[in-house]
Design a protein around this motif. Structure first.
Motif, short mmCIF file in Angstrom:
data_model
loop_
_atom_site.label_atom_id
_atom_site.label_comp_id
_atom_site.label_asym_id
_atom_site.label_seq_id
_atom_site.Cartn_x
_atom_site.Cartn_y
_atom_site.Cartn_z
N THR A 80 0.92 -1.35 0.19
CA THR A 80 0.22 -0.02 -0.61
C THR A 80 0.86 1.16 -0.14
OG1 THR A 80 -2.27 -1.33 0.63
CG2 THR A 80 -1.48 1.40 1.07
N LEU A 81 2.11 1.39 0.79
CA LEU A 81 2.68 2.66 0.59
C LEU A 81 3.09 2.36 0.11
CD1 LEU A 81 3.73 5.04 2.73
CD2 LEU A 81 5.47 2.61 3.58
N ASN A 82 4.05 2.05 -0.99
CA ASN A 82 4.51 1.76 -1.90
C ASN A 82 3.27 2.67 -3.36
OD1 ASN A 82 7.01 1.07 -3.76
ND2 ASN A 82 5.62 0.12 -5.54
N GLY A 83 2.50 1.95 -3.06
CA GLY A 83 1.53 2.97 -4.09
C GLY A 83 1.01 4.47 -3.82
N GLU A 84 1.54 3.99 -2.58
CA GLU A 84 1.93 6.04 -2.12
C GLU A 84 2.21 6.97 -2.40
OE1 GLU A 84 0.18 10.08 0.17
OE2 GLU A 84 -0.56 8.25 -0.38
N TYR A 85 3.72 6.15 -2.73
CA TYR A 85 4.42 6.77 -3.01
C TYR A 85 4.98 6.54 -4.67
CZ TYR A 85 7.60 6.31 1.65
OH TYR A 85 8.27 6.09 2.60
N ASN A 86 3.86 5.99 -5.28
CA ASN A 86 3.98 5.97 -6.64
C ASN A 86 2.69 7.28 -7.08
OD1 ASN A 86 6.24 4.02 -7.25
ND2 ASN A 86 4.67 1.96 -8.10
N ASP A 99 0.80 14.78 6.96
CA ASP A 99 0.36 13.99 8.02
C ASP A 99 -0.62 12.11 8.11
OD1 ASP A 99 0.57 15.43 9.25
OD2 ASP A 99 -1.38 16.52 9.33
N TYR A 100 -0.65 11.60 6.96
CA TYR A 100 -0.99 10.63 6.52
C TYR A 100 0.09 9.91 5.77
CZ TYR A 100 -2.30 6.48 3.33
OH TYR A 100 -2.40 5.62 2.80
N LEU A 101 1.19 10.11 5.84
CA LEU A 101 2.44 9.35 5.93
C LEU A 101 2.71 8.68 7.59
CD1 LEU A 101 4.38 7.60 4.05
CD2 LEU A 101 5.40 9.85 3.77
N ILE A 102 2.51 9.53 7.44
CA ILE A 102 2.85 9.81 9.97
C ILE A 102 2.46 8.88 10.28
CG2 ILE A 102 2.82 10.64 11.44
CD1 ILE A 102 3.93 13.62 10.18
N SER A 103 0.82 8.85 9.97
CA SER A 103 0.06 8.12 10.67
C SER A 103 0.18 6.19 9.96
CB SER A 103 -1.47 8.38 9.89
OG SER A 103 -1.62 7.79 8.75
#
Length: 120
Positions: A80-86, A99-103
């Motif tokens: 999921t995080l890899n998709g967020e980065y992309n 804030d989302y990444l910190i969560s």
């Protein structure tokens, strides 16, 4: 933001203080990048301590390869995080993105501590 568990760790607390300074200065892109580096650091330390594997890079893609056969929840979080980065690379980074990444960092770290114990 409830960062109590992260703030209890001296190393992570110091790095979060630096990130908060960037946020306060409205340097959201830099703050986002620093949170991403912190997630990589957490992955590296966790994998080294719990799986005895030294990673040069703890980015979500590399970490997911390790977690794939060892911990399904961490594997799914990294995918999921890899998709967020992309996705985020195509947009201007806002406070909500940081804030989302910190969560996500908090969720991952809390899961690791709760299920495996301290590793940093």
């Amino acid at each position: 933001m409830g960062l109590d568990i992260i703030n209890k760790n001296k190393v992570l607390n110091k790095r979060m203080q630096d990130i908060n300074k960037l946020i306060y200065s409205k340097k959201y892109k830099e703050a986002y990048e620093e949170v991403a580096k912190l997630i990589e650091y957490v992955n590296q330390k966790f994998i080294e301590k719990n799986y005895n594997i030294k990673l040069d890079y703890g980015d979500p893609l590399e970490a997911s390869k390790i977690y794939m056969n060892k911990d399904n929840k961490l594997f799914n979080n990294m995918v999921t995080l890899n998709g967020e980065y992309n996705i985020i690379g195509e947009y201007e980074i806002e406070l909500e993105d940081v804030d989302y990444l910190i969560s996500i960092l908090e969720t991952i770290y809390n899961y690791m501590i709760t299920n495996y114990g301290e590793f940093i």
